[in-house]
Design an enzyme around this catalytic site. Structure first.
Site, mmCIF file in Angstrom:
data_model
loop_
_atom_site.group_PDB
_atom_site.id
_atom_site.type_symbol
_atom_site.label_atom_id
_atom_site.label_comp_id
_atom_site.label_asym_id
_atom_site.label_seq_id
_atom_site.Cartn_x
_atom_site.Cartn_y
_atom_site.Cartn_z
ATOM 1 C CB CYS A 83 -1.071 0.201 0.938
ATOM 2 S SG CYS A 83 -1.648 -1.458 1.397
ATOM 3 C CB CYS A 206 -12.979 -0.546 6.881
ATOM 4 S SG CYS A 206 -13.098 -2.346 8.132
ATOM 5 C CE LYS A 328 -14.050 4.629 5.873
ATOM 6 N NZ LYS A 328 -15.094 4.548 5.434
ATOM 7 C CG HIS A 332 -5.368 2.207 0.341
ATOM 8 N ND1 HIS A 332 -4.610 2.839 -0.112
ATOM 9 C CD2 HIS A 332 -6.170 1.208 1.037
ATOM 10 C CE1 HIS A 332 -3.529 2.171 0.316
ATOM 11 N NE2 HIS A 332 -4.205 1.764 1.351
HETATM 12 C C1 LIG Z 1 -14.339 -3.179 4.866
HETATM 13 C C2 LIG Z 1 -14.911 -4.297 3.358
HETATM 14 C C3 LIG Z 1 -14.366 -6.065 3.563
HETATM 15 C C4 LIG Z 1 -16.381 -4.456 2.447
HETATM 16 O O1 LIG Z 1 -15.756 -4.535 1.832
HETATM 17 P P1 LIG Z 1 -17.328 -5.663 0.911
HETATM 18 O O2 LIG Z 1 -18.153 -6.651 1.711
HETATM 19 O O3 LIG Z 1 -16.733 -6.098 -0.057
HETATM 20 O O4 LIG Z 1 -18.396 -4.277 0.660
HETATM 21 P P2 LIG Z 1 -19.114 -4.441 -1.099
HETATM 22 O O5 LIG Z 1 -18.187 -3.734 -1.783
HETATM 23 O O6 LIG Z 1 -19.854 -5.224 -1.240
HETATM 24 O O7 LIG Z 1 -20.223 -2.574 -0.633
HETATM 25 C C5 LIG Z 1 -21.279 -3.118 0.021
HETATM 26 C C6 LIG Z 1 -21.762 -2.018 0.142
HETATM 27 O O8 LIG Z 1 -20.467 -0.854 1.149
HETATM 28 C C7 LIG Z 1 -19.918 -0.041 0.810
HETATM 29 N N1 LIG Z 1 -18.644 -0.024 1.202
HETATM 30 C C8 LIG Z 1 -17.706 -1.076 0.997
HETATM 31 N N2 LIG Z 1 -16.551 -0.671 1.554
HETATM 32 C C9 LIG Z 1 -16.670 0.077 2.165
HETATM 33 C C10 LIG Z 1 -15.850 0.748 3.516
HETATM 34 N N3 LIG Z 1 -15.262 0.385 3.471
HETATM 35 N N4 LIG Z 1 -16.984 1.728 3.803
HETATM 36 C C11 LIG Z 1 -17.925 2.306 3.628
HETATM 37 N N5 LIG Z 1 -18.773 1.490 2.428
HETATM 38 C C12 LIG Z 1 -18.287 1.413 1.603
HETATM 39 C C13 LIG Z 1 -19.858 0.060 -0.596
HETATM 40 O O9 LIG Z 1 -20.206 0.552 -1.455
HETATM 41 C C14 LIG Z 1 -21.332 -0.829 -0.881
HETATM 42 O O10 LIG Z 1 -22.857 -0.483 -0.676
HETATM 43 P P3 LIG Z 1 -23.863 0.078 -1.600
HETATM 44 O O11 LIG Z 1 -24.567 -1.590 -0.934
HETATM 45 O O12 LIG Z 1 -24.820 0.569 -0.966
HETATM 46 O O13 LIG Z 1 -23.654 0.314 -2.514
HETATM 47 C C15 LIG Z 1 -13.345 -3.924 1.998
HETATM 48 O O14 LIG Z 1 -13.850 -3.144 1.583
HETATM 49 C C16 LIG Z 1 -12.237 -4.009 3.199
HETATM 50 O O15 LIG Z 1 -11.662 -5.055 3.132
HETATM 51 N N6 LIG Z 1 -11.318 -2.442 3.108
HETATM 52 C C17 LIG Z 1 -9.716 -2.785 3.557
HETATM 53 C C18 LIG Z 1 -9.794 -2.737 2.462
HETATM 54 C C19 LIG Z 1 -8.070 -3.393 2.487
HETATM 55 O O16 LIG Z 1 -7.357 -3.786 3.627
HETATM 56 N N7 LIG Z 1 -7.052 -2.100 2.098
HETATM 57 C C20 LIG Z 1 -5.294 -1.898 2.405
HETATM 58 C C21 LIG Z 1 -5.905 -1.383 3.904
HETATM 59 S S1 LIG Z 1 -3.893 -1.654 4.593
#
Ligand SMILES: CC(C)(COP(=O)(O)OP(=O)(O)OC[C@H]1O[C@@H](n2cnc3c(N)ncnc32)[C@H](O)[C@@H]1OP(=O)(O)O)[C@@H](O)C(=O)NCCC(=O)NCCS
Length: 384
Positions: A83, A206, A328, A332
């Site tokens: 990242c 997240c 956020k 990312h």
């Molecule tokens: C939190 C997380 C698991 C959610 O992923 P997900 O369950 O696949 O989410 P989806 O893509 O299916 O989205 C579902 C809904 O949540 C929303 N959403 C997804 N991630 C989001 C987040 N981080 N914050 C707010 N909303 C989020 C989407 O816009 C979607 O909204 P909608 O239904 O209104 O369209 C994923 O975003 C994640 O793992 N984030 C961290 C990434 C990471 O680790 N990066 C490296 C850092 S070191």
């Protein structure tokens, strides 16, 4: 050493994009070249940061982009540092211009992952951890940062509500950023009521998985003046490292790579944290922004959470963090993030940040790390 400047910047929107990885990189690069008022032939070399090109069937991105820009004879380097790839790439661009190898170079970061499944992306991201000890044992990034959050709550009495305030603040900033991924106002209750991802972290603690590309033109001051566009100076650059696995660290509520990278950058710039007017920091999870605010010297250890609670890190606070919306809300796209922070800082310091501009800002800092902070780079910029 040459004085190093940023002469132009460009970025795609962050979010779920239809363009291919190569198209995104070409578009952001062309925007930065136009913004700088130069032509591709003026560029001496390119640094392209990316982690999962394989997901879009293209690695060895450097020569591909140089060919698209019509300068296939120019050298390029593809860089991966999880990242933190974007800031490490920027550092290589900085070092090569500072050393006098090139007058001007292109640095572009990009990622495309939203066409894959959550399970795929989570697994591949976990390959950036110390996979033998962490990822393969089921500790993906939300789980690792949740461990940090739990330790911080125990050590310093922070609450889930405190962390929620960081997300609310960054979403407020992101609302003012037309290129942000999640442009949505949220409340503390929204955060507390969102799905638990890895306790105590919930969905809104997240960052999302994002696509996007960001680009900057890095050059020496003579080149910047000759080409006449708006430019900012890079007055400090620092790199640092930490043990890859959390279990090998002396503490998990301090990230040593941030401490050492920022100390080196402050020393090079001849300033202290008090001189910084705003910072773009690596808020992959809300706990990360709090820990970073301490490791960068904006708050004492254990007091970063108080700074967030009291609104000191808001756009109108005494140390605004992530005016762009941060990872956020802005999003990312992991290979792009570090360069995207440079784009935001360039826009802030050249008066191009519009409504989210920090009034009177003259010095901005960028901080971006790989994985849980195993690799890190910090840069400090000053308006001219
Ligand atoms: C939190 C997380 C698991 C959610 O992923 P997900 O369950 O696949 O989410 P989806 O893509 O299916 O989205 C579902 C809904 O949540 C929303 N959403 C997804 N991630 C989001 C987040 N981080 N914050 C707010 N909303 C989020 C989407 O816009 C979607 O909204 P909608 O239904 O209104 O369209 C994923 O975003 C994640 O793992 N984030 C961290 C990434 C990471 O680790 N990066 C490296 C850092 S070191």
């Amino acid at each position: 050493m040459e004085t190093v400047c940023v002469l132009g910047a460009g970025s795609t929107r962050y979010g779920r994009l239809d363009e291919s990885l190569v198209e995104m990189i070409a578009n952001a690069s062309a925007d930065a070249i136009d913004d700088a008022g130069i032509v591709p032939g003026d560029i001496g070399a390119a640094y392209i940061s990316n982690v999962f090109g394989i997901a879009d069937k293209q690695v060895h991105l450097g020569p591909v982009i140089m060919s698209r820009l019509g300068i296939p004879e120019k050298p390029s380097l593809s860089i991966e540092s999880a990242c933190g790839s974007g800031s490490v790439s920027f550092r290589e661009a900085y070092a090569n211009v500072a050393a006098g190898f090139y007058d001007a170079v292109l640095v572009t970061g990009a990622e495309k992952v939203t066409h894959t499944t959550t399970a795929w992306t989570t697994t591949y991201f976990a390959y950036c951890s110390d996979f033998f000890y962490e990822g393969s044992a089921g500790a993906s990034f939300p789980g690792l940062f949740a461990s940090m959050a739990r330790a911080y709550m125990t050590e310093y009495g922070a609450t889930e509500e405190d962390f929620a305030r960081v997300a609310v603040k960054n979403h407020e900033n992101g609302l003012l950023n037309p290129k942000a991924h999640l442009r949505k106002k949220i409340t503390v209750d929204d955060v507390l009521g969102s799905a638990v991802v890895a306790s105590p972290l919930k969905l809104y603690d997240c960052c999302p998985f994002s696509d996007g590309a960001s680009s900057a033109i890095v050059c020496n001051e003579k080149f910047a003046k000759e080409h006449g566009g708006k430019y900012v100076k890079v007055i400090g650059s620092g790199r640092g490292g930490s043990p890859s696995a959390l279990q090998d660290r002396n503490h998990i509520t301090t990230i040593d790579s941030t401490v050492s990278a920022s100390k080196a950058a402050y020393k090079a710039a001849g300033i202290t944290p008090k001189d910084v007017d705003f910072a773009e920091v690596h808020d992959c999870f809300t706990i990360a922004e709090v820990v970073n605010s301490e490791d960068l010297g904006f708050a004492k250890k254990g007091e970063g959470i108080g700074a967030a609670r009291e609104g000191r890190t808001a756009r109108n606070g005494d140390i605004p963090l992530n005016p762009s919306g941060g990872l956020k809300s802005k999003g990312h796209p992991i290979g792009a993030t570090g360069v995207g922070q440079v784009v935001e800082t360039y826009e802030q310091l050249t008066g191009a940040a519009g409504e989210r501009g920090i009034k009177g800002a003259e010095i901005g800092l960028t901080h971006n790390f790989g994985a849980t902070g195993a690799s890190c780079a910090v840069h400090i910029f000053q308006s001219v």
